[in-house]
Write a protein that holds these residues in place. Structure first.
Motif, mmCIF file in Angstrom:
data_model
loop_
_atom_site.group_PDB
_atom_site.id
_atom_site.type_symbol
_atom_site.label_atom_id
_atom_site.label_comp_id
_atom_site.label_asym_id
_atom_site.label_seq_id
_atom_site.Cartn_x
_atom_site.Cartn_y
_atom_site.Cartn_z
ATOM 1 N N LEU A 82 0.915 -1.243 0.175
ATOM 2 C CA LEU A 82 -0.045 0.003 -0.031
ATOM 3 C C LEU A 82 0.984 1.149 -0.049
ATOM 4 O O LEU A 82 1.978 1.350 0.659
ATOM 5 C CB LEU A 82 -0.933 0.148 1.360
ATOM 6 N N PRO A 83 0.458 2.366 -0.665
ATOM 7 C CA PRO A 83 0.995 3.668 -0.407
ATOM 8 C C PRO A 83 1.213 4.104 0.940
ATOM 9 O O PRO A 83 0.271 3.869 1.764
ATOM 10 C CB PRO A 83 0.255 4.476 -1.277
ATOM 11 N N LEU A 84 2.420 4.642 1.121
ATOM 12 C CA LEU A 84 2.692 5.107 2.566
ATOM 13 C C LEU A 84 3.924 6.048 2.514
ATOM 14 O O LEU A 84 4.873 5.566 2.139
ATOM 15 C CB LEU A 84 3.114 4.033 3.498
ATOM 16 N N ASP A 85 3.387 7.539 3.004
ATOM 17 C CA ASP A 85 4.488 8.417 2.938
ATOM 18 C C ASP A 85 5.137 8.477 1.439
ATOM 19 O O ASP A 85 6.592 8.483 1.564
ATOM 20 C CB ASP A 85 5.650 8.211 3.758
ATOM 21 N N GLY A 86 4.548 8.420 0.447
ATOM 22 C CA GLY A 86 5.063 8.517 -0.759
ATOM 23 C C GLY A 86 5.875 7.394 -1.426
ATOM 24 O O GLY A 86 6.423 7.368 -2.521
ATOM 25 N N LYS A 87 5.956 6.220 -0.561
ATOM 26 C CA LYS A 87 6.380 5.002 -0.862
ATOM 27 C C LYS A 87 5.241 3.814 -1.063
ATOM 28 O O LYS A 87 4.221 4.105 -0.628
ATOM 29 C CB LYS A 87 7.597 4.786 -0.243
ATOM 30 N N ILE A 88 5.786 2.724 -1.157
ATOM 31 C CA ILE A 88 5.098 1.544 -1.301
ATOM 32 C C ILE A 88 5.622 0.708 -0.222
ATOM 33 O O ILE A 88 6.643 0.345 0.020
ATOM 34 C CB ILE A 88 4.850 0.895 -2.723
ATOM 35 N N ALA A 89 4.666 0.337 0.780
ATOM 36 C CA ALA A 89 5.081 -0.525 2.016
ATOM 37 C C ALA A 89 4.265 -1.739 2.161
ATOM 38 O O ALA A 89 2.996 -1.410 1.961
ATOM 39 C CB ALA A 89 5.089 0.424 3.184
ATOM 40 N N LEU A 105 -5.363 8.385 -3.505
ATOM 41 C CA LEU A 105 -5.057 6.903 -3.200
ATOM 42 C C LEU A 105 -4.295 6.672 -1.922
ATOM 43 O O LEU A 105 -4.746 5.622 -1.076
ATOM 44 C CB LEU A 105 -4.139 6.519 -4.355
ATOM 45 N N THR A 106 -3.567 7.805 -1.485
ATOM 46 C CA THR A 106 -2.726 7.352 -0.093
ATOM 47 C C THR A 106 -4.117 7.559 0.908
ATOM 48 O O THR A 106 -3.923 6.680 1.988
ATOM 49 C CB THR A 106 -1.930 8.809 0.159
ATOM 50 N N HIS A 107 -4.959 8.372 0.877
ATOM 51 C CA HIS A 107 -6.107 8.421 1.727
ATOM 52 C C HIS A 107 -6.886 7.236 1.834
ATOM 53 O O HIS A 107 -7.147 6.457 3.062
ATOM 54 C CB HIS A 107 -6.952 9.669 1.528
ATOM 55 N N LEU A 108 -7.204 6.479 0.709
ATOM 56 C CA LEU A 108 -7.813 5.316 0.741
ATOM 57 C C LEU A 108 -6.803 4.213 1.193
ATOM 58 O O LEU A 108 -7.630 3.335 2.007
ATOM 59 C CB LEU A 108 -8.259 4.898 -0.710
ATOM 60 N N ALA A 109 -5.544 4.188 0.961
ATOM 61 C CA ALA A 109 -4.744 3.134 1.592
ATOM 62 C C ALA A 109 -4.979 3.168 3.261
ATOM 63 O O ALA A 109 -4.809 2.167 3.762
ATOM 64 C CB ALA A 109 -3.279 3.493 1.147
ATOM 65 N N GLU A 110 -4.678 4.527 3.694
ATOM 66 C CA GLU A 110 -4.935 4.661 4.923
ATOM 67 C C GLU A 110 -6.124 4.075 5.777
ATOM 68 O O GLU A 110 -6.386 3.460 6.596
ATOM 69 C CB GLU A 110 -4.509 6.025 5.603
ATOM 70 N N LEU A 111 -7.379 4.221 4.972
ATOM 71 C CA LEU A 111 -8.736 4.025 5.443
ATOM 72 C C LEU A 111 -8.597 2.442 5.396
ATOM 73 O O LEU A 111 -9.207 1.754 6.204
ATOM 74 C CB LEU A 111 -9.679 4.586 4.080
ATOM 75 N N PHE A 112 -7.889 1.653 4.492
ATOM 76 C CA PHE A 112 -8.070 0.302 4.146
ATOM 77 C C PHE A 112 -7.082 -0.165 5.626
ATOM 78 O O PHE A 112 -7.714 -1.000 6.517
ATOM 79 C CB PHE A 112 -7.164 -0.146 3.177
ATOM 80 N N ARG A 113 -6.215 0.161 6.018
ATOM 81 C CA ARG A 113 -5.367 -0.077 7.106
ATOM 82 C C ARG A 113 -6.139 0.133 8.300
ATOM 83 O O ARG A 113 -6.441 -0.856 9.327
ATOM 84 C CB ARG A 113 -4.063 0.545 7.376
#
Length: 388
Positions: A7-14, A352-360
């Protein structure tokens, strides 16, 4: 086995490892809960319609109504045609009217369906030609539509009134006139400017405490026609202050998507009932928590709801009016609709970053009903955005 996903995190993929353990979806009855609980329900767009998404709403009625039955099956009430349904942000009055009629007819087929419907003035375009009498007639038109179907009213805040009112007396005039006419007690909806910037200065004052005094004056003068007041100011202090000043017969419905758990639990001087957009997204957790509260198991209540609060705060972060995107995204992840399309193309309002954090956060809150499905669908969204 619980899976993982990049998932995107802080401008990278983690890499992110899911924790699993979804909350059980279990049928319950609203009458068994110690609080009156409404979920403001979203609408499901029709992605196959040949329309102009920004201009002409297209609704998948089958999936939209099925979602209401899911909420009723969990014991939650439906707050229909509210801002969660993109009222005023893609859904106009003609579509809202159709939604209200269809939902009320579905509710009549059950013996356990709690429902109340939003009536406002959104078919009026605010402007210099809109008078207070025009606004009263607009409210009357929408109220007549709901009451003709046997529905109860959520009296929505009016953009037209916010634009036309010269001060508190105009609000008092409108609400006194409307409340004298309604057939059954209503829920007054005070939606803050963080949800809708056009409502800034509602009740005739930019100061929420002074505005509260005007609202309380209206309620006290019409207490027999007011079931409750829902305030959405994202301030537990303001909600509690108002709650303690309400007439004994009038409920406080929390609309605070940042602090709902403690407000519903209450204190020695009272509690809030609930009318919340976040309960659309976390319905199984809300239902289980209400059942636990009914058993006076406050520890279990907080164990279920507390983890959902960071998720809710993320979904409702500024600009708060775009929270509907997160609500619909969770419905997509949980298999409650087959796509992540929204009325008005509103799926584009969050990154997309917002949605990734929502997923977590949804995983940590245990509201991903099927983690494998959620991972599969999240990967599809990532792929569309160029993340493999």
């Amino acid at each position: 086995m619980v899976g993982s996903i990049n998932l995107p995190l802080d401008g990278k993929i983690a890499a992110y490892q899911l924790t699993g353990s979804p909350i059980e979806v279990k049928k319950r009855k609203a009458r068994d809960f110690p609080r009156v609980v409404y979920a403001a329900a979203h609408v499901v767009a029709d992605p196959l319609a040949d329309n102009d998404p920004w201009l002409t709403p297209a609704i998948d009625w089958e999936r939209t109504l099925a979602f209401r039955h899911r909420l009723w099956d969990l014991g939650l009430g439906v707050a229909e045609a509210m801002d969660t349904a993109q009222r005023g942000m893609g859904l106009g009055w003609p579509e809202a009217r159709d939604l209200i009629r269809r939902a009320l007819r579905e509710a009549r087929g059950r013996d356990d369906a709690l429902i109340a419907c939003g009536a406002g003035t959104d078919h009026l375009t605010p402007g210099p030609d809109v008078t207070i009498d025009t606004i009263i007639r607009a409210y009357e038109e929408q109220i007549e539509t709901v009451e003709a179907e046997g529905g109860r009213i959520i009296l929505m805040a009016s953009r037209a009134l916010a634009a036309a009112a010269k001060g508190p007396d105009d609000y008092i005039r409108v609400y006194d006139r409307i409340l004298r006419q309604v057939k059954e007690p209503v829920i007054i909806h005070w939606l803050g400017e963080m949800f809708d910037p056009a409502l800034e200065g509602y009740w005739g004052n930019d100061d929420h405490i002074k505005a509260m005094s005007t609202c309380l004056e209206v309620i006290e003068a019409n207490a027999a026609k007011v079931d409750g007041i829902k305030i959405s100011l994202l301030s537990k202090e303001k909600e509690v202050a108002m709650r303690r000043q309400l007439p004994k017969s009038v409920r406080m419905y929390t609309g605070d998507d940042f602090n709902y758990a403690e407000l519903i639990a209450g204190d020695e001087q009272g509690h809030s009932d609930a009318l919340l957009g976040i309960f659309d997204a976390i319905a199984p957790a809300a239902s289980a928590a209400m059942e636990a509260l009914g058993r006076q198991n406050n520890n279990e209540f907080f164990e279920l709801l507390d983890p959902t609060v960071p998720l809710s705060r993320h979904i409702f972060k500024a600009p708060t009016r775009f929270y509907k995107t997160g609500v619909v995204f969770l419905a997509y992840l949980n298999g409650l609709q087959d796509h992540f399309a929204m009325v008005g193309g509103q799926q584009s309002t969050r990154s997309l970053t917002h949605l990734a954090e929502l997923f977590r956060l949804a995983d940590k809150a245990r509201v991903l009903a099927d983690p494998d499905l959620a991972v599969s669908r999240m990967k599809q969204v990532l792929a569309v955005n160029g993340v493999q």
